[in-house]
Design a protein around this motif. Structure first.
Motif, PDB file in Angstrom:
ATOM      1  N   SER A  23       0.822  -1.219   0.000  1.00 51.79           N
ATOM      2  CA  SER A  23       0.000   0.000   0.000  1.00 51.79           C
ATOM      3  C   SER A  23       0.852   1.263   0.000  1.00 51.79           C
ATOM      4  N   ARG A  24       2.033   1.201   0.618  1.00 54.77           N
ATOM      5  CA  ARG A  24       2.900   2.372   0.655  1.00 54.77           C
ATOM      6  C   ARG A  24       3.355   2.743  -0.759  1.00 54.77           C
ATOM      7  N   ILE A  25       3.731   1.731  -1.545  1.00 59.48           N
ATOM      8  CA  ILE A  25       4.160   1.995  -2.923  1.00 59.48           C
ATOM      9  C   ILE A  25       2.990   2.518  -3.750  1.00 59.48           C
ATOM     10  N   ARG A  26       1.802   1.920  -3.568  1.00 61.03           N
ATOM     11  CA  ARG A  26       0.619   2.408  -4.295  1.00 61.03           C
ATOM     12  C   ARG A  26       0.370   3.888  -4.010  1.00 61.03           C
ATOM     13  N   GLN A  27       0.452   4.259  -2.733  1.00 61.95           N
ATOM     14  CA  GLN A  27       0.186   5.649  -2.366  1.00 61.95           C
ATOM     15  C   GLN A  27       1.243   6.594  -2.921  1.00 61.95           C
ATOM     16  N   LEU A  28       2.513   6.173  -2.862  1.00 68.32           N
ATOM     17  CA  LEU A  28       3.583   7.023  -3.376  1.00 68.32           C
ATOM     18  C   LEU A  28       3.444   7.242  -4.886  1.00 68.32           C
ATOM     19  N   ILE A  29       3.188   6.138  -5.612  1.00 71.70           N
ATOM     20  CA  ILE A  29       3.004   6.259  -7.061  1.00 71.70           C
ATOM     21  C   ILE A  29       1.771   7.095  -7.369  1.00 71.70           C
ATOM     22  N   GLY A  30       0.687   6.816  -6.655  1.00 74.71           N
ATOM     23  CA  GLY A  30      -0.554   7.545  -6.899  1.00 74.71           C
ATOM     24  C   GLY A  30      -0.400   9.033  -6.657  1.00 74.71           C
ATOM     25  N   PHE A  32      13.153   2.535  -8.311  1.00 71.01           N
ATOM     26  CA  PHE A  32      13.189   3.344  -9.521  1.00 71.01           C
ATOM     27  C   PHE A  32      12.971   4.806  -9.155  1.00 71.01           C
ATOM     28  N   GLU A  33      13.368   5.679 -10.055  1.00 75.09           N
ATOM     29  CA  GLU A  33      13.129   7.104  -9.887  1.00 75.09           C
ATOM     30  C   GLU A  33      11.708   7.419 -10.353  1.00 75.09           C
ATOM     31  N   PRO A  34      10.882   8.055  -9.529  1.00 77.64           N
ATOM     32  CA  PRO A  34       9.515   8.389  -9.950  1.00 77.64           C
ATOM     33  C   PRO A  34       9.464   9.148 -11.280  1.00 77.64           C
ATOM     34  N   GLU A  64      11.399   8.772 -13.817  1.00 82.33           N
ATOM     35  CA  GLU A  64      11.548   7.829 -14.923  1.00 82.33           C
ATOM     36  C   GLU A  64      10.227   7.116 -15.189  1.00 82.33           C
ATOM     37  N   LEU A  65       9.519   6.725 -14.126  1.00 86.85           N
ATOM     38  CA  LEU A  65       8.201   6.104 -14.301  1.00 86.85           C
ATOM     39  C   LEU A  65       7.269   7.053 -15.040  1.00 86.85           C
ATOM     40  N   LEU A  66       7.271   8.314 -14.643  1.00 88.78           N
ATOM     41  CA  LEU A  66       6.418   9.311 -15.294  1.00 88.78           C
ATOM     42  C   LEU A  66       6.731   9.425 -16.779  1.00 88.78           C
ATOM     43  N   LEU A  67       8.013   9.474 -17.121  1.00 87.49           N
ATOM     44  CA  LEU A  67       8.412   9.596 -18.523  1.00 87.49           C
ATOM     45  C   LEU A  67       8.028   8.363 -19.339  1.00 87.49           C
ATOM     46  N   ARG A  68       8.185   7.188 -18.732  1.00 88.58           N
ATOM     47  CA  ARG A  68       7.825   5.957 -19.444  1.00 88.58           C
ATOM     48  C   ARG A  68       6.320   5.895 -19.701  1.00 88.58           C
ATOM     49  N   LEU A  69       5.520   6.297 -18.720  1.00 87.60           N
ATOM     50  CA  LEU A  69       4.068   6.301 -18.912  1.00 87.60           C
ATOM     51  C   LEU A  69       3.660   7.332 -19.962  1.00 87.60           C
TER      52      LEU A  69
END
Length: 233
Positions: A20-27, A112-114, A116-121
């Protein structure tokens, strides 16, 4: 840089992770950068939400209890064409290849760096074919009520119903959503202080204004495991 709130046509991401911590951070990060985000804790919850909402993207953890991310990816790719980015603690080439063979569109190893996730999406969104967007309605009607989106005005017949700013926002979200269904996470938004209980309270207040019997709603109904639906015409 100030957070950028999601626009009406923002990409809607389903984040599936049993942590849940990862879900909240990504969200929170994606929400602050223009995406709409809904979370799920496992494959079963993800399937329930996918049955009710058409998502633009998925961020899917590989290692989950029950059905894992690889199996879910392979199954979903046989049913629909939603871009999937896999997250995994395993970063070796064989694991990446297995993910791509299952049908994943991209792959990112933890940690991962957030950004980088943003750029990939964002890149995955660009690859999607352009779709003709339906013109949103100017007015949605449910029962004897009509909500004018331009004026942000709710009428009960000829009488104007007083609304709070939050109630106007809720009605706007339901009116803009496919089939009037909005996920609980989307209603809460990226603000971590707005929890499930706060959303329920806001929905109940709105129901008292538009339902004859708020305990047995006809117009604003609960979609179990997903969120709520405004049954507008």
């Amino acid at each position: 840089m100030a957070p950028r709130p999601p626009s009406d046509d923002a990409g809607h991401v389903l984040v599936v992770d049993d942590d849940s911590r990862i879900r909240q951070l990504i969200g929170r990060y994606l929400g602050n950068n223009g995406f709409r985000v809904t979370g799920a804790g496992d494959a079963a919850e993800a399937r329930r939400k996918l049955a009710a909402i058409d998502f633009d993207l998925m961020v899917l953890d590989v290692m989950m209890p029950g059905e894992d991310g690889l199996s879910l990816t392979a199954s979903l790719k046989r049913e629909r064409d939603v871009p999937i980015l896999l997250l995994t603690a395993r970063g070796d080439p064989d694991d990446r290849i297995r993910g791509l063979e299952a049908g994943a569109d991209d792959y990112l190893a933890k940690p991962f760096e957030p950004r980088e996730l943003l750029l990939r999406l964002a890149n995955l969104m660009k690859r999607r074919p352009a779709e003709a967007k339906a013109t949103p309605p100017e007015t949605v009607r449910f029962g004897r009520f009509a909500y004018d989106l331009r004026r942000e005005e709710l009428r009960d017949g000829d009488e104007v119903v007083r609304l709070t700013d939050r109630e106007r926002q809720l009605l706007g979200q339901f009116a803009a959503a496919p089939d009037g269904i909005v996920g609980r996470d989307q209603l809460a938004g990226p603000d971590a202080d707005v929890g499930d209980r706060a959303v329920d309270v806001q929905i109940n207040r709105l129901r008292r204004k538009i339902e004859d019997d708020p305990a047995n709603p006809v117009h604003l109904q609960t979609v179990r495991g997903v969120g709520y639906r405004l049954r507008w015409e």
